[in-house]
Write a protein that holds these residues in place. Structure first.
Motif: not given
Length: 321
Positions: A41, A43, A78, A80, A103, A108-111, A134
């Motif tokens: 994962r 970032l 992966k 994000f 994205a 791609i998630p945006i958190v 995160e």
């Protein structure tokens, strides 16, 4: 071993050209596959300061984020996208900067970042900082700063970009707490950076932002793409390229005092050399400002987020422990 900083002269944000430039600048570091493993994962932490001045080049270009995300995916990771703007939402600012469609194309998630207390190597109040859960929980952090002058910290580079891993209103807290003590504020940024400890920093210096940054300056073509596993070494090399005294940049000066940043001869500089990339006329801010946020702006924003911040996250979370 010496930290390695990889430098490359390039002038284009065109996707195919930029992808080639990224592959070239990462090759001396072992390439993306040496940093990202299958299932990681990852970032991606760009500079998403504001969505209101996209033509001023004060945020990381979406093309760079897109290309890095593609490289992460190709390596089996992966990705994000995350940040914690002091004012506004990360999705809103990402949309304003053209990142949302990219994205969505890549899935791609945006958190938004949420805070948790973490112990650091700092002393006193800096031994326990509230940082993004995160970011701390990610398998890999890729830091994607923009080269900018800064009216409070002279320059904002890799270390300062990781202030985005401090939850939004906590930024306002730190600005008010630090007041006009820029050295204390810089040391907090150093502790944040070495606790987040990004596996990779790629700095967007193809077009920088000079003068009265971080947002009120002007674009400046630099033609520099730089990457390193060591964010402190990268910042040290970048101030040399810009012709700025490292002791005039509080974050670099703090990293030197803390023993995290060495002289240039203790850094392995590969690719293009500093002399080939130096900028003779980089403009620093014409005036410097105190680092505390303007109180009315903080108050307005606090009321705007009253329910979110005070009901879902008590006010006590912002106090030092």
């Amino acid at each position: 071993m010496k930290p390695t900083v990889s430098l490359l002269h390039t002038s284009s944000y065109e996707i195919a050209s930029l992808m080639q430039a990224l592959e070239a600048v990462l090759a001396p570091l072992g390439g993306m596959s040496s940093i990202v493993k299958a299932g990681d994962r990852v970032l991606l932490k760009p500079n998403l300061l504001t969505g209101s001045r996209p033509t001023k080049e004060c945020t990381t270009r979406p093309e760079l984020v897109y290309c890095v995300a593609k490289m992460v995916i190709d390596a089996g990771g992966k990705p994000f996208l995350g940040d914690s703007p002091a004012f506004g939402s990360v999705k809103g600012i990402a949309k304003a900067n053209g990142l949302l469609p990219l994205a969505e194309e890549l899935g791609i998630p945006i958190v938004e970042f949420h805070g948790k207390r973490y112990e650091t190597e700092g002393e006193g109040e800096l031994h326990n900082l509230r940082l993004s859960k995160e970011a701390m929980d990610a398998d890999v952090v890729i830091n994607l700063p923009k080269v900018k002058s800064h009216m409070q910290l002279t320059l904002t580079l890799g270390v300062k970009n990781l202030f985005g891993c401090v939850p939004g209103k906590m930024k306002a807290w730190w600005h008010m707490e630090a007041g006009k003590d820029v050295n204390r504020f810089a040391q907090m940024l150093i502790e944040t950076a070495r606790t987040i400890n990004p596996e990779l920093t790629i700095i967007d210096g193809i077009v920088g932002h000079e003068g009265n940054g971080p947002s009120a300056g002007e674009p400046k073509e630099l033609g520099v793409l730089a990457a390193a596993r060591d964010v402190f070494a990268l910042d040290r090399v970048m101030v040399e390229i810009l012709g700025v005294n490292p002791l005039d940049v509080p974050t670099v000066a703090a990293s030197i005092r803390t023993g995290l940043c060495s002289d240039l001869d203790a850094i392995d500089i590969v690719g293009d050399q500093i002399e080939q990339l130096q900028i003779p006329d980089w403009q620093l801010p014409t005036t410097m400002m105190a680092i505390d946020f303007e109180l009315p702006r903080v108050v307005r924003s606090t009321f705007k987020h009253l329910y979110i911040k005070f009901i879902k996250e008590p006010l006590s979370t912002y106090a030092r422990t």
